[in-house]
Design an enzyme around this catalytic site. Structure first.
Site, short mmCIF file in Angstrom:
data_model
loop_
_atom_site.label_atom_id
_atom_site.label_comp_id
_atom_site.label_asym_id
_atom_site.label_seq_id
_atom_site.Cartn_x
_atom_site.Cartn_y
_atom_site.Cartn_z
N ARG A 82 91.14 -47.23 38.73
CA ARG A 82 91.86 -47.51 37.47
C ARG A 82 93.23 -46.85 37.46
O ARG A 82 94.23 -47.47 37.09
CB ARG A 82 91.03 -47.02 36.28
CG ARG A 82 91.72 -47.25 34.94
CD ARG A 82 90.92 -46.66 33.78
NE ARG A 82 91.60 -46.96 32.53
CZ ARG A 82 91.41 -48.08 31.84
NH1 ARG A 82 90.57 -48.99 32.26
NH2 ARG A 82 92.07 -48.29 30.72
N ASP A 92 90.16 -35.61 32.99
CA ASP A 92 89.82 -36.16 31.67
C ASP A 92 88.39 -36.68 31.69
O ASP A 92 87.96 -37.38 30.77
CB ASP A 92 90.80 -37.25 31.23
CG ASP A 92 90.83 -38.47 32.15
OD1 ASP A 92 90.07 -38.50 33.15
OD2 ASP A 92 91.61 -39.40 31.89
N ILE A 134 91.78 -38.37 36.92
CA ILE A 134 92.33 -38.95 35.69
C ILE A 134 91.96 -40.43 35.68
O ILE A 134 92.30 -41.15 36.62
CB ILE A 134 93.86 -38.79 35.63
CG1 ILE A 134 94.28 -37.32 35.67
CG2 ILE A 134 94.42 -39.48 34.39
CD1 ILE A 134 93.87 -36.49 34.46
N HIS A 135 91.26 -40.89 34.63
CA HIS A 135 90.87 -42.29 34.65
C HIS A 135 90.75 -42.94 33.27
O HIS A 135 90.73 -44.15 33.16
CB HIS A 135 89.54 -42.48 35.38
CG HIS A 135 88.36 -42.03 34.60
ND1 HIS A 135 87.97 -40.71 34.54
CD2 HIS A 135 87.48 -42.71 33.82
CE1 HIS A 135 86.91 -40.60 33.77
NE2 HIS A 135 86.59 -41.80 33.31
N ARG A 136 90.63 -42.15 32.20
CA ARG A 136 90.35 -42.74 30.90
C ARG A 136 91.50 -43.60 30.39
O ARG A 136 92.65 -43.37 30.71
CB ARG A 136 90.03 -41.64 29.88
CG ARG A 136 88.69 -40.96 30.11
CD ARG A 136 88.40 -39.94 29.02
NE ARG A 136 87.14 -39.24 29.27
CZ ARG A 136 85.96 -39.66 28.81
NH1 ARG A 136 85.88 -40.75 28.07
NH2 ARG A 136 84.87 -38.98 29.08
#
Length: 354
Positions: free
Chosen positions: A237, A278, A204-206
């Site tokens: 992130r 994501d 998960i990073h967006r």
């Protein structure tokens, strides 16, 4: 012929590997510029080493920052790089700030630009990646499309004459790396003491997943309450945003682990019961490895994965749980992302236009 490739993020390094190999095989001078957009070694240096690319010729060291600061720093630095090398082509990859910065710099210096992975569209204008890819496509001289869907998007925008269907270079490198994996459990499964098929892999990073504390908390809550351990390969992130929001990532069934080298990631995905992500790249990698994927987004550029049943979109905790525990999709021989020879077609196309 001289090509300058500009990359800055993990998915771009993976795409770079087969291009570099094909360029060398064709006797093309290939200069690699790393913007430094991803600066964590496990998201950067390890890919150059593992995929046999070698060290970048130029490293700009831009690092993190707001979109404007990061893109502006790249633009400023790339002007000098392109002026020094004066390539026949600047090749840009995907949809990051590195992509759009390199395209803008080259176009203003009247250097031809080719966009690899052109034509992808989420049609979500809240995504910075969507703006990056649309602006790059309309600025570039040659649009190297990975799929027929991408070709159709470009035609709808009046760009058919600049478009060439080459296939997906990520397929090239994935097949090569997959076929070289050793037998037995993955490094991740051994390290964590997990049996193959007994865990999920997640990334998960967006920005849309991490910037809003409520949104990130819901995703973490969903992952931490699944029916099997979830190994979150934690991009810097998401670690930073979780800390800023006061969210504990290591709760329930959720186990936090640093990002993996590419071959180790593929092996971990193959060992897993499914992927929750994501990431655009990991959605496609899961499909190519025939591992079910649940994508925590409202849309995807890789619509073929949805149509073939190997990927589902999920946003609430309930949707994520339902997606992850759904029955295994029907097997398919469909190959919407090409035959593993896209990089050869890219180099052939650019040689023919030089």
């Amino acid at each position: 012929m001289k090509i300058v490739s500009v990359v800055g993020a993990r998915p771009q390094f993976v795409k770079l590997a087969p291009i570099h190999k094909a360029a060398l095989a064709a006797g093309v001078e290939h200069v690699i510029v790393h913007t430094g957009q991803h600066y964590d070694p496990m998201l950067s240096d390890v890919f150059f080493e593992e995929l046999g690319i070698g060290a970048p010729d130029v490293h700009l060291g831009v690092g993190s920052g707001s979109h404007g600061v990061q893109t502006g720093a790249m633009l400023s630095a790339l002007d000098a790089v392109f002026d020094e090398h004066r390539p026949d082509w600047v090749l840009v990859y995907g949809d990051t700030n590195s992509t759009v910065a390199a395209a803008l710099s080259a176009v203003k210096m009247h250097i031809p630009v080719a966009h690899l992975e052109a034509g992808l569209r989420s049609f979500n204008r809240r995504m910075p990646e969507e703006h990056n890819r649309v602006m790059t496509d309309h600025a570039a001289d040659v649009l190297l499309a990975p799929t027929q869907v991408a070709v159709d998007h470009l035609a709808n925008e009046g760009l058919a004459e600049r478009t060439v269907l080459v296939g997906d270079v990520m397929t090239d490198v994935l097949f090569e790396q997959r076929d070289a994996l050793p037998d037995g459990p993955s490094k991740l499964a051994r390290e964590l003491g997990l049996e193959p098929g007994s865990f999920y892999v997640s990334t998960i990073h967006r920005a849309e997943s991490t910037d809003d504390p409520g949104r990130l908390a819901e995703i973490v809550r969903a992952l931490s309450s699944l029916d099997k351990p979830v190994v979150l390969l934690a991009h810097p992130r998401v670690v930073a945003k979780a800390a800023a929001h006061g969210i504990d990532l290591a709760q329930g069934t959720l186990r936090v682990h640093p990002p993996l080298a590419y071959a180790d990631l593929l092996a971990a995905v193959l060992d897993s019961a499914g992927v929750v992500t994501d990431s655009g790249g990991l959605q496609k990698e899961a499909f190519l490895l025939r591992v079910p994927c649940t994508t925590v987004r409202t849309e995807t550029e890789w619509v073929e994965t949805i149509e073939l049943g190997w990927n589902v979109l999920a946003n609430t905790a309930e949707e994520i749980a339902a997606g992850v525990t759904r029955p295994r999709p029907a097997d398919t021989d469909a190959a919407p992302y090409g035959d593993g020879r896209a990089a050869e077609r890219v180099i052939t196309e650019l040689l023919g236009r030089a």
